[in-house]
Scaffold this motif. Sequence first.
Motif, short mmCIF file in Angstrom:
data_model
loop_
_atom_site.label_atom_id
_atom_site.label_comp_id
_atom_site.label_asym_id
_atom_site.label_seq_id
_atom_site.Cartn_x
_atom_site.Cartn_y
_atom_site.Cartn_z
N GLU A 6 0.73 -1.33 0.12
CA GLU A 6 0.00 -0.26 0.16
C GLU A 6 0.93 1.32 0.11
OE1 GLU A 6 -2.27 -2.87 2.92
OE2 GLU A 6 -0.17 -2.21 2.56
N ALA A 7 0.17 2.31 -0.48
CA ALA A 7 0.92 3.58 -0.46
C ALA A 7 -0.09 4.42 -0.41
CB ALA A 7 1.87 3.61 -1.60
N GLY A 8 0.38 5.81 -0.23
CA GLY A 8 -0.72 7.21 -0.18
C GLY A 8 -1.06 7.53 0.94
N GLU A 112 -12.24 -14.37 4.16
CA GLU A 112 -12.10 -14.84 2.73
C GLU A 112 -11.06 -14.08 2.16
OE1 GLU A 112 -16.73 -14.39 1.98
OE2 GLU A 112 -15.68 -15.74 0.44
N TYR A 113 -10.17 -13.26 2.56
CA TYR A 113 -9.07 -13.00 1.79
C TYR A 113 -7.85 -13.54 2.07
CZ TYR A 113 -11.84 -8.95 0.27
OH TYR A 113 -12.88 -8.14 -0.46
N ASP A 114 -7.23 -13.93 1.15
CA ASP A 114 -5.96 -14.81 1.11
C ASP A 114 -4.67 -14.07 1.71
OD1 ASP A 114 -7.63 -16.04 -1.53
OD2 ASP A 114 -7.28 -17.28 0.27
N TYR A 115 -4.48 -12.70 0.90
CA TYR A 115 -3.11 -12.09 1.09
C TYR A 115 -3.53 -10.49 1.87
CZ TYR A 115 -1.45 -16.03 -1.64
OH TYR A 115 -1.17 -17.08 -1.97
N TRP A 116 -2.74 -10.21 2.51
CA TRP A 116 -2.83 -8.93 2.95
C TRP A 116 -1.57 -7.92 3.05
CZ3 TRP A 116 -7.32 -6.99 5.47
CH2 TRP A 116 -8.28 -8.27 5.75
N GLY A 117 -1.90 -6.60 2.82
CA GLY A 117 -0.46 -5.81 2.73
C GLY A 117 -0.18 -5.48 4.14
N GLN A 118 0.95 -4.71 4.25
CA GLN A 118 1.33 -4.13 5.40
C GLN A 118 0.67 -2.92 6.15
OE1 GLN A 118 2.71 -3.21 2.79
NE2 GLN A 118 3.11 -0.80 3.14
N GLY A 119 -0.07 -2.24 5.32
CA GLY A 119 -0.89 -1.01 5.83
C GLY A 119 -0.15 0.26 5.69
N THR A 120 -1.19 1.28 5.59
CA THR A 120 -0.33 2.41 5.29
C THR A 120 -1.29 3.19 6.20
OG1 THR A 120 -0.05 4.40 4.02
CG2 THR A 120 -1.98 3.10 3.39
N GLN A 121 -0.60 4.31 6.79
CA GLN A 121 -1.23 5.04 8.05
C GLN A 121 -1.96 6.16 7.46
OE1 GLN A 121 -1.52 4.91 11.57
NE2 GLN A 121 -3.02 6.36 11.49
N VAL A 122 -3.19 6.53 7.82
CA VAL A 122 -3.79 7.81 7.24
C VAL A 122 -4.43 8.42 8.74
CG1 VAL A 122 -6.12 8.63 6.37
CG2 VAL A 122 -4.96 6.63 5.11
N THR A 123 -3.96 9.63 8.69
CA THR A 123 -4.25 10.65 9.87
C THR A 123 -4.99 11.68 9.56
OG1 THR A 123 -2.24 9.70 11.23
CG2 THR A 123 -3.45 11.52 12.05
N VAL A 124 -6.17 11.88 10.14
CA VAL A 124 -6.91 13.23 9.65
C VAL A 124 -7.04 14.13 10.85
CG1 VAL A 124 -8.98 13.75 8.80
CG2 VAL A 124 -8.34 11.65 7.98
N SER A 125 -6.70 15.45 10.80
CA SER A 125 -6.64 16.18 11.90
C SER A 125 -8.01 16.96 11.75
CB SER A 125 -5.39 17.11 11.79
OG SER A 125 -5.40 17.83 10.77
#
Length: 126
Positions: A6-8, A112-125
Amino acid sequence: QVQLVEAGGGLVQAGDSLRLSCAASGRTFSSYAMGWFRQAPGKEREFLASISRGGGNTYYLDSVKGRFTISRDNAKNTVYLQMNSLKPEDTAVYYCAADYTPLDLPTMRAYEYDYWGQGTQVTVSS
């Protein structure tokens, strides 16, 4: 084996927009339905959106419907999550996931999902 990256993510203000991307490598991307989930501190992982292998079917969590849009580009092996009108309560780690399925239907069920990403942090102030 499929690797998802993931990115963004980032820090934004309330009302801003972000587009997350998830790049997949490995086996044929078009064989997978794709989903986005998030997990806030102290909370359970939450389904947000999913898209079928061909992109023609989508599901959304009711609370993000109309603000979030999932899409995919099978030629680029990438799934996206466009997030508009972000709120502080959208703050979380966002994960993409891949479901190997013969059906052209997405799923909301995390198991049901077989694969997962490492995650990306989203912070909303606010």
